[in-house]
Design a protein around this motif. Structure first.
Motif, PDB file in Angstrom:
ATOM      1  N   UNK A  20      34.715  42.252  40.985  1.00 17.41           N
ATOM      2  CA  UNK A  20      35.908  42.472  40.171  1.00 17.41           C
ATOM      3  C   UNK A  20      35.964  41.365  39.123  1.00 17.41           C
ATOM      4  N   UNK A  21      35.634  41.718  37.898  1.00 14.02           N
ATOM      5  CA  UNK A  21      35.567  40.707  36.840  1.00 14.02           C
ATOM      6  C   UNK A  21      36.218  41.240  35.565  1.00 14.02           C
ATOM      7  N   UNK A  22      37.237  40.498  35.041  1.00 13.35           N
ATOM      8  CA  UNK A  22      37.821  39.311  35.674  1.00 13.35           C
ATOM      9  C   UNK A  22      38.549  39.681  36.956  1.00 13.35           C
ATOM     10  N   UNK A  23      38.763  38.701  37.798  1.00  9.70           N
ATOM     11  CA  UNK A  23      39.412  38.976  39.074  1.00  9.70           C
ATOM     12  C   UNK A  23      40.822  39.512  38.876  1.00  9.70           C
ATOM     13  N   UNK A  24      41.527  39.011  37.841  1.00 10.32           N
ATOM     14  CA  UNK A  24      42.935  39.347  37.643  1.00 10.32           C
ATOM     15  C   UNK A  24      43.188  39.627  36.169  1.00 10.32           C
ATOM     16  N   UNK A  25      43.822  40.780  35.877  1.00 12.96           N
ATOM     17  CA  UNK A  25      44.097  41.083  34.486  1.00 12.96           C
ATOM     18  C   UNK A  25      45.234  42.083  34.350  1.00 12.96           C
ATOM     19  N   UNK A  81      44.199  38.949  47.799  1.00 18.23           N
ATOM     20  CA  UNK A  81      43.665  38.054  48.810  1.00 18.23           C
ATOM     21  C   UNK A  81      42.256  38.495  49.177  1.00 18.23           C
ATOM     22  N   UNK A  82      41.565  37.760  50.033  1.00 13.85           N
ATOM     23  CA  UNK A  82      40.201  38.115  50.404  1.00 13.85           C
ATOM     24  C   UNK A  82      40.087  39.565  50.873  1.00 13.85           C
ATOM     25  N   UNK A  83      39.159  40.304  50.246  1.00 16.10           N
ATOM     26  CA  UNK A  83      38.849  41.700  50.611  1.00 16.10           C
ATOM     27  C   UNK A  83      39.984  42.665  50.303  1.00 16.10           C
ATOM     28  N   UNK A  84      40.918  42.281  49.430  1.00 14.29           N
ATOM     29  CA  UNK A  84      42.025  43.166  49.079  1.00 14.29           C
ATOM     30  C   UNK A  84      42.178  43.234  47.560  1.00 14.29           C
ATOM     31  N   UNK A  85      42.757  44.357  47.072  1.00 15.07           N
ATOM     32  CA  UNK A  85      43.075  44.506  45.659  1.00 15.07           C
ATOM     33  C   UNK A  85      44.477  45.109  45.533  1.00 15.07           C
ATOM     34  N   UNK A  86      45.157  44.693  44.463  1.00 19.19           N
ATOM     35  CA  UNK A  86      46.504  45.208  44.191  1.00 19.19           C
ATOM     36  C   UNK A  86      46.542  45.802  42.786  1.00 19.19           C
ATOM     37  N   UNK A  87      47.185  46.973  42.697  1.00 18.59           N
ATOM     38  CA  UNK A  87      47.542  47.577  41.414  1.00 18.59           C
ATOM     39  C   UNK A  87      49.064  47.669  41.327  1.00 18.59           C
ATOM     40  N   UNK A  88      49.593  47.436  40.137  1.00 21.86           N
ATOM     41  CA  UNK A  88      51.026  47.575  39.890  1.00 21.86           C
ATOM     42  C   UNK A  88      51.201  48.459  38.653  1.00 21.86           C
ATOM     43  N   UNK A  97      63.041  46.127  35.568  1.00 24.05           N
ATOM     44  CA  UNK A  97      61.967  47.106  35.445  1.00 24.05           C
ATOM     45  C   UNK A  97      61.527  47.504  36.848  1.00 24.05           C
ATOM     46  N   UNK A  98      61.270  48.782  37.042  1.00 22.15           N
ATOM     47  CA  UNK A  98      60.746  49.266  38.317  1.00 22.15           C
ATOM     48  C   UNK A  98      59.233  49.399  38.225  1.00 22.15           C
ATOM     49  N   UNK A  99      58.545  48.877  39.230  1.00 22.77           N
ATOM     50  CA  UNK A  99      57.090  48.960  39.285  1.00 22.77           C
ATOM     51  C   UNK A  99      56.660  49.468  40.663  1.00 22.77           C
ATOM     52  N   UNK A 100      55.664  50.345  40.680  1.00 18.15           N
ATOM     53  CA  UNK A 100      55.044  50.776  41.925  1.00 18.15           C
ATOM     54  C   UNK A 100      53.946  49.777  42.287  1.00 18.15           C
ATOM     55  N   UNK A 101      54.075  49.161  43.447  1.00 22.53           N
ATOM     56  CA  UNK A 101      53.084  48.199  43.936  1.00 22.53           C
ATOM     57  C   UNK A 101      52.181  48.921  44.930  1.00 22.53           C
ATOM     58  N   UNK A 102      50.887  48.896  44.679  1.00 24.22           N
ATOM     59  CA  UNK A 102      49.930  49.577  45.547  1.00 24.22           C
ATOM     60  C   UNK A 102      48.920  48.549  46.056  1.00 24.22           C
ATOM     61  N   UNK A 103      48.954  48.277  47.344  1.00 23.04           N
ATOM     62  CA  UNK A 103      48.027  47.340  47.968  1.00 23.04           C
ATOM     63  C   UNK A 103      46.928  48.111  48.674  1.00 23.04           C
ATOM     64  N   UNK A 104      45.678  47.693  48.428  1.00 21.24           N
ATOM     65  CA  UNK A 104      44.534  48.426  48.951  1.00 21.24           C
ATOM     66  C   UNK A 104      43.526  47.487  49.590  1.00 21.24           C
ATOM     67  N   UNK A 105      42.670  48.085  50.422  1.00 23.46           N
ATOM     68  CA  UNK A 105      41.508  47.398  50.977  1.00 23.46           C
ATOM     69  C   UNK A 105      40.275  48.196  50.544  1.00 23.46           C
ATOM     70  N   UNK A 106      39.532  47.723  49.541  1.00 19.19           N
ATOM     71  CA  UNK A 106      38.311  48.423  49.131  1.00 19.19           C
ATOM     72  C   UNK A 106      37.293  48.456  50.270  1.00 19.19           C
ATOM     73  N   UNK A 107      36.644  49.598  50.430  1.00 13.81           N
ATOM     74  CA  UNK A 107      35.656  49.755  51.489  1.00 13.81           C
ATOM     75  C   UNK A 107      34.231  49.623  50.974  1.00 13.81           C
ATOM     76  N   UNK A 116      41.052  51.989  51.379  1.00 12.57           N
ATOM     77  CA  UNK A 116      42.145  52.202  52.332  1.00 12.57           C
ATOM     78  C   UNK A 116      43.453  51.815  51.655  1.00 12.57           C
ATOM     79  N   UNK A 117      44.432  52.689  51.715  1.00 12.01           N
ATOM     80  CA  UNK A 117      45.749  52.431  51.126  1.00 12.01           C
ATOM     81  C   UNK A 117      46.583  51.678  52.155  1.00 12.01           C
ATOM     82  N   UNK A 118      46.826  50.405  51.870  1.00 13.51           N
ATOM     83  CA  UNK A 118      47.527  49.559  52.837  1.00 13.51           C
ATOM     84  C   UNK A 118      49.039  49.674  52.705  1.00 13.51           C
ATOM     85  N   UNK A 119      49.534  49.756  51.475  1.00 15.49           N
ATOM     86  CA  UNK A 119      50.973  49.842  51.273  1.00 15.49           C
ATOM     87  C   UNK A 119      51.254  50.341  49.861  1.00 15.49           C
ATOM     88  N   UNK A 120      52.335  51.091  49.718  1.00 15.53           N
ATOM     89  CA  UNK A 120      52.858  51.418  48.390  1.00 15.53           C
ATOM     90  C   UNK A 120      54.382  51.312  48.463  1.00 15.53           C
TER      91      UNK A 120
END
Length: 508
Positions: free
Chosen positions: A197-202, A217-224, A182-192, A257-261
């Motif tokens: 975020x509750x729940x933290x992971x879902x 990780x601390x101060x970061x969020x990921x969407x896939x 399966x192909x997934x787009x991974x988007x790593x961000x730094x919320x400003x 801030x968009x850190x990586x995609x």
């Protein structure tokens, strides 16, 4: 010609190579690391480790530094359907059986900096960046490694050089591929902005677009985001697409801030053999798996500690090189379990058909989102055949004890090596001089437990519940075997000696 022959050369300096260098270097072995890239990669990749991996970092002497750059999970891991109803809820809070937080999230560049910094303190380890291995050859005495500019020699070589491993390609080992792509787009961000975020992971199990939302990780969020039929990787992997998919989540350039995609192809495969003579594989060079169970990097770090204690004994001449054959048999079976679990979770998440998704939702909601009721049954994760008795091979817990004038978690008190826990029985009462000398040679520690020094009141009740008077724990924390009566302890030690193929000192 090279000035010396290193004990071990590690090809690749990601987390697996770093941990191997750290564990072997701390044992006093001469370690060379060859990393093809001149600078560390500064973008996120792996983001999760569990409590067993925390225990491995503890063994490597870096757990406090690692936890300082980590977000332990305070709540649960939840899956929801398109309507927001919970389909699955897994408790990830609190301390796990290994004595560290059950689930932890981090940014890989931060983790690599911690591990690399500690490796740099070891005079036994030589890290050479910008050295791409282009050729290998081996004989009965060692391995010759050639880079674009130099030549090196080592007694053993470990390929920890990733999914496109040069070492694995050189070996030419066949692989087993389960065909789960399966192909997934991974988007790593730094919320400003500041928000909870509750729940933290879902997981959003919506057939319109299955989506993962987790800590980075601390101060970061990921969407896939899964790639849908008809979408190309090229059109998916753009900043514009990333922002479009983030918009429904309230994320935009004004608060993020968009850190990586990047687009990853999730795969499920493993090399059929992880050793060819003096060449060995570890981490992604040996196996790849979907990320749904968060066990990709974790599995590689388990490879590292399994291989490190066995190489230590072989390098010290305490065990025969044949011990390293058990590395493949033990770890491959364990990895297959992790891959099977990842696929089972992925088959639930990656549903794009609305009717099948509705049927899944009804079944999981009826099961009360209870993992034991709604997930497919899985056997417990056991090591394959190797250095263990048939009734053993599972991970042991870690609790606090008092021994030798020190109180703390078991591994901090006993150090890196074999541990024998007994129900109050002293080693001199159990074993003769020859067997005690063998335990000393392999670095084993015998801890007689009483109600006073079993500080958490956990080990003794466990031993007695299972009718055991002694248990042998390996350096990677898995159970070697147990004795039910004092007279069996000598035989247990003899079996361990046979498993390690230990040479007598008079044999050289």
């Amino acid at each position: 010609m090279p000035s010396r022959t290193h004990d071990v050369a590690i090809v690749g300096f990601g987390p697996v190579g770093q941990l191997l260098a750290l564990l072997l270097g701390r044992q006093g072995h001469d370690v060379l690391v060859l990393e093809r890239w001149p600078e560390p990669y500064d973008k996120p990749r792996a983001v999760h480790f569990d409590d067993e991996i925390g225990r491995i970092f503890q063994a490597a002497g870096v757990v406090d530094d690692v936890m300082a750059i980590t977000d332990p999970v305070p709540d649960h891991y939840e899956w929801r359907n398109a309507g927001g109803e919970p389909l699955l809820r897994i408790d990830w809070s609190g301390t796990g059986p290994s004595g560290w937080p059950t689930a932890n999230f981090f940014s890989q560049p931060d983790l690599e900096r911690v591990l690399s910094k500690r490796v740099e303190t070891l005079s036994t380890v030589d890290v050479q960046r910008g050295q791409e291995v282009v050729d290998l050859s081996q004989d009965e005495n060692g391995v010759r490694l050639v880079t674009s500019s130099e030549e090196f020699h080592a007694r053993w070589v470990i390929g920890a050089d990733g999914a496109n491993s040069f070492v694995r390609g050189h070996i030419g080992v066949p692989s087993t591929d389960l065909g789960f792509f399966f192909d997934w787009l991974i988007v790593d961000t730094v919320p400003l902005d500041e928000r909870e975020w509750s729940p933290m992971n879902w997981q959003l199990c919506d057939p319109v677009r299955p989506t993962t939302i987790v800590s980075g990780g601390p101060a970061r969020r990921r969407w896939e985001f899964i790639r849908l039929p008809g979408e190309t990787i090229e059109e998916l992997n753009t900043p514009e697409t990333a922002w479009r998919l983030l918009e429904p989540w309230g994320r935009h350039p004004g608060n993020t801030a968009l850190e990586r995609h990047t687009v990853y192809t999730f795969q499920a495969r493993w090399a059929d053999e992880w050793r060819a003579g003096r060449l060995l594989l570890a981490g992604d060079a040996a196996h790849q798996m979907p990320p749904f169970a968060g066990q990709g990097m974790c599995s590689g770090l388990r490879d590292a500690i399994n291989l490190a204690w066995k190489l230590d004994l072989v390098l010290r001449g305490v065990a025969e090189p044949g011990l390293l054959d058990t590395y493949t048999s033990e770890r491959r079976a364990h990895v297959r379990h992790a891959i099977s679990m990842s696929i089972a979770l992925g088959e639930v998440i990656c549903v794009l058909d609305e009717d099948k998704a509705a049927e899944r939702d009804r079944r999981m909601i009826a099961g009360g989102a209870d993992p034991a009721r709604v997930l497919p049954p899985m056997p417990p994760p056991l090591l394959g055949d190797g250095v263990r008795l048939p009734t053993a091979g599972h991970l042991t817990p870690q609790h606090r004890v008092h021994y030798g004038g020190t109180s703390g978690l078991l591994d901090d008190v006993t150090g890196f090596g074999f541990t024998i826990l007994t129900d109050g029985l002293a080693p001199d009462d159990l074993l003769d001089e020859s067997r005690l000398a063998f335990l000393t040679e392999i670095g084993a520690t015998v801890v007689p437990l009483t109600e006073e020094n079993d500080l958490d009141g956990a080990y003794l009740p466990h031993l007695r519940e299972h009718g055991h008077v002694a248990a042998v724990i390996r350096p990677d924390f898995y159970l070697y075997g147990a004795a039910t009566v004092p007279g069996e302890v000598s035989g247990l030690v003899d079996q361990l000696r046979a498993h390690l193929r230990v040479r007598r000192r008079e044999d050289g």
